[in-house]
Design an enzyme around this catalytic site. Structure first.
Site, PDB file in Angstrom:
ATOM      1  N   HIS A 163      -3.318  -5.369   0.456  1.00 50.27           N
ATOM      2  CA  HIS A 163      -2.743  -5.743   2.006  1.00 50.27           C
ATOM      3  C   HIS A 163      -2.854  -7.476   1.945  1.00 50.27           C
ATOM      4  O   HIS A 163      -3.781  -8.049   2.496  1.00 50.27           O
ATOM      5  CB  HIS A 163      -3.463  -5.348   3.225  1.00 50.27           C
ATOM      6  CG  HIS A 163      -3.230  -4.022   3.123  1.00 50.27           C
ATOM      7  ND1 HIS A 163      -2.397  -3.357   4.254  1.00 50.27           N
ATOM      8  CD2 HIS A 163      -3.995  -2.888   2.773  1.00 50.27           C
ATOM      9  CE1 HIS A 163      -2.247  -1.940   4.120  1.00 50.27           C
ATOM     10  NE2 HIS A 163      -3.350  -1.619   3.168  1.00 50.27           N
ATOM     11  N   GLU A 178      -1.103  -9.379   3.776  1.00 43.33           N
ATOM     12  CA  GLU A 178      -1.167  -9.868   5.278  1.00 43.33           C
ATOM     13  C   GLU A 178      -2.539 -10.288   5.644  1.00 43.33           C
ATOM     14  O   GLU A 178      -2.535 -11.205   6.791  1.00 43.33           O
ATOM     15  CB  GLU A 178      -0.548  -8.789   6.041  1.00 43.33           C
ATOM     16  CG  GLU A 178      -1.059  -7.663   6.562  1.00 43.33           C
ATOM     17  CD  GLU A 178      -1.189  -6.551   5.343  1.00 43.33           C
ATOM     18  OE1 GLU A 178      -1.377  -5.405   5.662  1.00 43.33           O
ATOM     19  OE2 GLU A 178      -0.518  -6.803   4.382  1.00 43.33           O
ATOM     20  N   CYS A 231       0.867  -1.302   0.118  1.00 43.56           N
ATOM     21  CA  CYS A 231       0.028   0.200   0.059  1.00 43.56           C
ATOM     22  C   CYS A 231       1.034   1.522  -0.015  1.00 43.56           C
ATOM     23  O   CYS A 231       1.446   1.413  -1.120  1.00 43.56           O
ATOM     24  CB  CYS A 231      -0.974  -0.028   1.220  1.00 43.56           C
ATOM     25  SG  CYS A 231      -2.185   1.297   1.074  1.00 43.56           S
TER      26      CYS A 231
END
Length: 565
Positions: A537, A539, A407
């Site tokens: 993202h 994660e 990001c």
């Protein structure tokens, strides 16, 4: 009938209720049960989207775009489920719902009060979640785990505690179990374990009408038998209902610890779990899950070789601000049999001004950066630390150090490349400098500029790999050659599409774009071991037994083995 397990906390906040709740869910899933989870946050915010990471930790994003507490990330990772915003209850959500009903006239002229209207709204919300299918099968959960945030005795938690008191009678005692997590502090040079804080906490809980079925005692060392007996006597529970949860080398050991002390047998007795008909295939899946979990914990203890990753961020003073990033790196490291070593670097410490004010911190930060096997710049907002991040990206690009920008980290890579390769010395993001003459990162045109809460590009979105990247894109290879992927997003700014051709002409390739082809999602640098940026993202979708592909790529590149894979 769904079974409900409520997890409360006492003495201090941040005691580990989320890990206890997640571990309980893992144990129940190992039996083949269907499990869902709810996190109750007693703050007035509608959601966690506008809360500072330094105040509350990471904002976790769900598939439906819900911005929620980081504990829902724990639930998804431990239970391998996908939750939605309804799984996060806040005081703000409850009051908004009740006030909206009052404005519509749903209460027919009654005086609207905390009891029964707020407490009923809480209970009804929980029952809605328990009635929702948890996956494509359309089946409802067998067990719903409810974590009550904050500490028992807090004023803001009182309506939720009262709702749980009522709820135990609504669903029946045979379907309701309460775990109270408390702290056993160690005082003095002799290391004496003190039980008084736990006694006071349980007294407050019982005074509110709730009796714990289990007291999970958090301590730095194993619980003394005398301490266990004292808690049992003064808290009115049997000794086997006092669970010692000592500090362990990783959170992955907590389910094993809980199983070893007989928690599965306790839940079977307390909630009559044997009466639930579990198909044979789900029993086998549960056993396979547990075997894989045991293998994970055992391999963690046998790791000696390390891999070092520098996280250059803006909120590194509170590591929970980047907990999903840390977990994603840890999962990938475990997959390659390496112990993860994180070097937390505050971005401002890399900036030349720091050399004037604190030269020791400045040189230590640069030493940590230069000595890392890989560099990661995570998401964030605002202008603080941007120049330090740009310097970190420049180091990674110029010295062939594996780099992953997420990001904001992708924006940083673009700013650095534009300044130093594309001869755009004034290149900047419109977020940090709205008046910049060279805006390589711009505000997304459809995003509101007057309201901040819930207005970003949020949730699960598709990214399409561009034609011709089948053999040239590292990221596409990491995703198994797929034509498209789905990842979770959280951003207001994007790469300026008018400058894409200039960047690609200099060797920075945008290999992934959205469905329109105008929004850049993934960027890779030619002739570099691993220099990758992504707008999404990754994660948020990592799992202990299924790491996110981009993190696999960063770890493998940091070990020097990506080209051989």
């Amino acid at each position: 009938m769904t079974k409900f397990i409520v997890v409360t906390g006492g003495v201090i906040s941040g005691i580990g209720k989320g890990v206890i709740a997640s571990s309980t869910g893992t144990l129940l899933k190992s039996l083949g049960l269907r499990v869902t989870a709810i996190k109750i946050d007693p703050y007035l915010n509608i959601d966690a989207g506008l809360m500072s990471p330094l105040d509350h930790g990471e904002v976790f994003v769900l598939n439906d775009g819900g911005e929620v507490d980081l504990d829902l990330g724990n639930y998804e990772r431990f239970l391998d489920v996908e939750l939605s915003r309804i799984n996060n209850i806040t005081t703000g959500k409850i009051y908004s719902e009740v006030i909206e009903k009052e404005r519509r006239g749903d209460y027919l002229g009654k005086t609207v009060q905390v009891v029964p209207h707020i407490t009923d709204a809480i209970q009804n919300w929980i029952e809605r979640v328990a009635a929702m299918p948890i996956d494509e099968s359309g089946e409802q959960p067998d067990v719903c785990i409810i974590e009550l945030g904050g500490t028992v005795g807090d004023i803001e938690s009182a309506p939720f505690v009262e709702a749980m008191r009522q709820f135990q009678f609504r669903v029946g005692q045979e379907n309701f179990c309460l775990i109270h997590v408390s702290l056993i502090p160690v005082v003095g040079s002799v290391g004496e374990q003190k039980t008084k804080p736990t006694q006071m906490s349980v007294r407050d809980l019982r005074g509110a009408g709730l009796t714990p079925d289990l007291i999970a005692c958090r301590s730095s060392a194993p619980l003394n038998e005398g301490v266990r007996a004292k808690i049992s006597m003064f808290c009115h529970v049997a000794p086997e209902q006092v669970l010692a949860v000592r500090d362990v080398s990783s959170v992955y050991h907590v389910p094993v610890l809980m199983r070893d002390v007989g928690m599965i047998e306790f839940f079977k007795r307390r909630l009559s779990l044997d009466q639930i008909q579990i198909p044979q295939d789900r029993q086998l899946q549960g056993q396979k899950l547990w075997n894989n979990w045991l293998e994970l914990t055992q391999s963690y203890d046998r790791l000696f070789d390390t891999v070092t990753i520098a996280i250059v961020g803006k909120y590194t003073n509170l590591h929970d601000s980047y907990i999903s990033v840390y977990k994603a790196l840890e999962h990938a490291s475990l997959a390659y049999r390496r112990k993860l070593e994180i070097r937390w670097i505050e971005a401002t410490d890399l900036e030349p001004e720091k050399n004037k004010t604190d030269p020791i911190q400045y040189h230590e930060s640069w030493q940590n950066l230069c000595g890392a096997d890989g560099i990661l710049i995570p998401g964030g907002f605002g202008s603080r630390g941007i120049e330090g991040m740009v310097l970190a990206a420049k180091w990674a690009r110029g010295h062939d150090v594996p780099y992953l920008g997420i990001c904001l980290g992708m924006h940083i890579a673009i700013i650095e490349f534009a300044r130093n390769i594309c001869d755009m010395p004034d290149a900047y993001s419109a977020e940090m400098n709205p008046k910049t003459k060279t805006p390589v990162v711009i505000y997304m045109p459809e995003i509101s500029k007057t309201h901040l809460g819930g207005t970003m590009r949020l949730g699960l979105r598709s990214t399409f790999f561009q034609p011709g990247t089948e053999t040239t894109s590292i990221v596409r290879k990491l995703h198994g050659g797929k034509e498209s992927i789905q990842e979770r997003h959280r951003h207001r700014y994007e790469i300026n599409p008018e400058m894409v051709a200039t960047f690609e002409g200099k060797g920075l390739q945008f290999v992934g774009k959205d469905e329109s082809g105008k929004r850049m999602e993934i960027v890779e640098l030619d002739n570099h071991p691993f220099f990758v940026g992504c707008q999404y993202h990754p994660e948020y979708l990592t799992r202990p037994l299924k790491p996110a592909p981009l993190f696999n790529g960063l770890i493998l590149a940091s070990l020097g083995g990506l080209k051989k894979a």
